[in-house]
Write an enzyme that holds these catalytic residues in place. Structure first.
Site, PDB file in Angstrom:
ATOM      1  N   SER A   1       1.018  -1.483   0.004  1.00 23.81           N
ATOM      2  CA  SER A   1       0.202   0.159   0.119  1.00 23.81           C
ATOM      3  C   SER A   1       0.678   1.140  -0.094  1.00 23.81           C
ATOM      4  O   SER A   1       2.026   1.066   0.446  1.00 23.81           O
ATOM      5  CB  SER A   1      -0.844   0.198   1.436  1.00 23.81           C
ATOM      6  OG  SER A   1      -2.151   1.414   0.910  1.00 23.81           O
TER       7      SER A   1
ATOM      8  N   TYR B   1      -2.048  -1.112   9.986  1.00 30.96           N
ATOM      9  CA  TYR B   1      -2.053  -1.407   8.896  1.00 30.96           C
ATOM     10  C   TYR B   1      -0.813  -0.713   8.155  1.00 30.96           C
ATOM     11  O   TYR B   1      -0.366  -1.370   7.612  1.00 30.96           O
ATOM     12  CB  TYR B   1      -3.392  -0.340   8.184  1.00 30.96           C
ATOM     13  CG  TYR B   1      -3.485  -0.283   6.935  1.00 30.96           C
ATOM     14  CD1 TYR B   1      -4.343  -1.989   6.625  1.00 30.96           C
ATOM     15  CD2 TYR B   1      -3.070   0.409   5.235  1.00 30.96           C
ATOM     16  CE1 TYR B   1      -4.371  -2.088   4.971  1.00 30.96           C
ATOM     17  CE2 TYR B   1      -3.252   0.195   4.725  1.00 30.96           C
ATOM     18  CZ  TYR B   1      -4.015  -1.694   4.301  1.00 30.96           C
ATOM     19  OH  TYR B   1      -4.145  -1.409   2.161  1.00 30.96           O
TER      20      TYR B   1
END
Length: 592
Positions: free
Chosen positions: A461, A474
């Site tokens: 990401s 995350y």
């Protein structure tokens, strides 16, 4: 030495010039006959590991070339031309064929002799298929080198021709009478053994040489004097070969470069070409890959269906970029995973789609099949290492080792570290990092063992290089994926396996809807509103998962190491390299 290996006793077949050829037969006498021909400085022993993998299915025949004990060793160098090697093969094939066409796999000078035999009129009736390893036809090499030298204005082609000529210049020394055999016996034979061990990475217990290795090498080195200068000075147009031919091109071969084979297709109407990440002595280093390739070709030539790997290796057949390629995608039940599977399928790939949501995986498979593709659906929890290993076992046993593995499955999580429960933190790392690690552990080893390359895609990401206190778990999980992938990419490079790290930004998928948001006790009422804001923001961005999938497919084609997805991902990636403190300062802003 491999004295502990049990081998059949030889019988002898008479060839030309009074040569008696030592022949070794074993395996399944009712199966297809497969003749294995060795090169220099080897003996029939070099095929031990390949034979062990084929013995149950094939009638296996090996023989020692002239000069290699106990086969006769003529004194004249002229007795070692490729034409005489072809005579020996012809005599052996007559003796063992049982009235059937034989299949042949040959290496080095053994392969050069087979090319000579295949130019004879009777070859098409006697040989059902030919697999060549590190042994192009003398005519093919001559044409490649001489044509390159004749056209110096084609700089790249000239450079390759000179490179190949230089790599074969050692043959001059081996062609000198007396000097060549003496050097082989005192230095070169043992030097080649050490080259196989050190340069080609073949373990000592896999070095396959007979007990008479040095003496055999010294006697049979006459093959160089018999052929080198004749090949250099004689121009022959290569002849069309009407036998199905499979080239196994060892990309790390120090003596025969892969591009030598690039121009031979016009003389081979039925040709397959496979590239193997191996050195010259692949029968010792990659016997599993050779055995598999030979078995697939024989099965097909004898009337069976063409295996996916064999179809992909066929030369001269138009195809989509990923035709006859097997791709595994995790998290394929929705979002980026589903669109990535669909994108690969549109380019001809066969898909294995998996998701913890079995219904979602089946829906993706159904969509692929409705569009004319092939897909297989599985339920898979990527955080369960044992389950991933069982999944890999079943996939590889049923469909073969995937050529491309996309580790996409992941979960979202929002909240600062102090607000995130321990079990939630562990869940995010188990899925986002553990899922990628489990997928790589299960498939990377199999890709390396297969020896024919491949590609892994790990979906990270933009958050992997952009610290955000509101996405602590995350960001941590994706940053770990990013670094893990960098390390693994370096490790797999030697095996010819590419690895791409994908770093998307705000792709509009259901991840926001499913993201668990944790906030301080006095602000839990803001969670629903914050989720709605995020969903609206992602929707307004209008960047769907199909665009991310397109980027993934393009990155695999180009073998990209890092692929940010979306302009802001590129921008933040650049800032993280040039002004990392700016990102750290931004992360301090007030959050939910």
């Amino acid at each position: 030495m491999t004295g502990s290996v049990s081998r059949p006793a030889p019988r002898f077949v008479d060839s030309t010039e009074g040569v008696r050829v030592a022949v070794y037969e074993e395996g399944n006498l009712d199966g297809p006959t497969l003749i294995l021909v060795h090169g220099w400085p080897d003996s029939h022993v070099v095929w031990d590991s390949v034979v062990a993998r084929l013995a149950e299915r094939f009638h296996l025949v090996r023989y020692d070339n002239r000069g290699v004990s106990p086969t006769s060793a003529p004194k004249r160098a002229a007795s070692y031309t490729t034409a005489r090697y072809a005579d020996d093969f012809s005599a052996v094939a007559d003796a063992v064929s049982l009235g059937r066409g034989v299949h042949v796999v040959a290496h080095d000078w053994g392969s050069a002799g087979m090319w000579e035999y295949l130019s004879r009129p009777e070859a098409a009736e006697r040989v059902a298929s030919f697999t060549s390893l590190s042994g192009p036809s003398i005519d093919h090499v001559h044409r490649y080198v001489i044509d390159g030298l004749k056209r110096p204005y084609r700089i790249r082609r000239l450079g390759r021709a000179l490179n190949q000529f230089t790599r074969l210049s050692y043959m001059i020394l081996l062609s000198v009478p007396v000097v060549g055999p003496v050097l082989v016996r005192t230095f070169i034979a043992e030097g080649l053994r050490q080259f196989q061990r050190i340069a080609e990475g073949i373990a000592t217990d896999r070095l396959l040489h007979s007990d008479t290795y040095r003496a055999d090498a010294a006697r049979s080195v006459k093959v160089y004097r018999a052929n080198y200068f004749r090949a250099l000075l004689t121009t022959r147009t290569p002849r069309v070969v009407d036998v199905p031919v499979q080239l196994i091109v060892n990309t790390g071969d120090a003596f025969i470069r892969p591009y030598v084979y690039d121009e031979i297709a016009p003389w081979l109407p039925t040709l397959w070409r496979r590239e193997l990440r191996a050195g010259h002595w692949s029968p010792m280093s990659h016997p599993h890959a050779i055995a598999r390739a030979v078995a697939q070709l024989v099965d097909h030539v004898d009337g069976g269906p063409s295996d996916r790997e064999l179809r992909r290796a066929r030369v001269g057949v138009p195809r989509e970029h990923f035709s006859d390629t097997l791709v595994s995608v995790t998290g394929a039940g929705s979002g980026i995973g589903r669109e990535t599977a669909l994108a690969f399928a549109r380019e001809g790939a066969e898909l294995v789609v998996s998701d913890i949501d079995e219904a979602g995986a089946k829906a993706t498979a159904a969509a692929i099949e409705a569009a004319g593709g092939v897909a297989h659906a599985y339920r898979l929890d990527v955080s369960d290492a044992d389950a991933v290993e069982r999944f890999a076992d079943e996939v590889c046993a049923t469909y073969g080792v995937p050529d491309i593995v996309v580790n996409n499955a992941g979960v979202g999580q929002a909240g600062r570290f102090l607000d995130t429960p321990r079990d939630e933190w562990d869940r995010v790392l188990d899925v986002n990092l553990g899922g990628v690690v489990n997928g790589c552990r299960a498939f990377a080893r199999r890709l390396v063992e297969r020896g024919t390359g491949g590609h892994i895609v790990n979906v990270a990401s933009m958050a992997s290089y952009a610290p955000l206190q509101s996405l602590n778990a995350y960001c941590t999980s994706k940053a770990a994926v990013y670094m893990f992938s960098d390390c693994l990419r370096a490790e797999l490079d030697e095996a010819g396996i590419g690895l791409t790290t994908i770093c998307p930004s705000t792709v509009n998928t259901n991840i926001v809807r499913d993201t668990r948001i944790h906030a301080p006790a006095d602000r839990t009422g803001d969670v629903a509103g914050r989720r709605g804001q995020l969903q609206k923001m992602f929707a307004m961005r209008r960047y769907g998962p199909d665009k991310a999938a397109k980027a993934i497919v393009a990155a695999v084609k180009a073998d990209k190491a890092i692929r940010p997805v979306m302009p802001e991902a590129y921008f933040v990636y650049g800032v993280s390299r040039v002004l990392p403190q700016a990102l750290r300062s931004t992360a301090r802003g007030r959050v939910l």
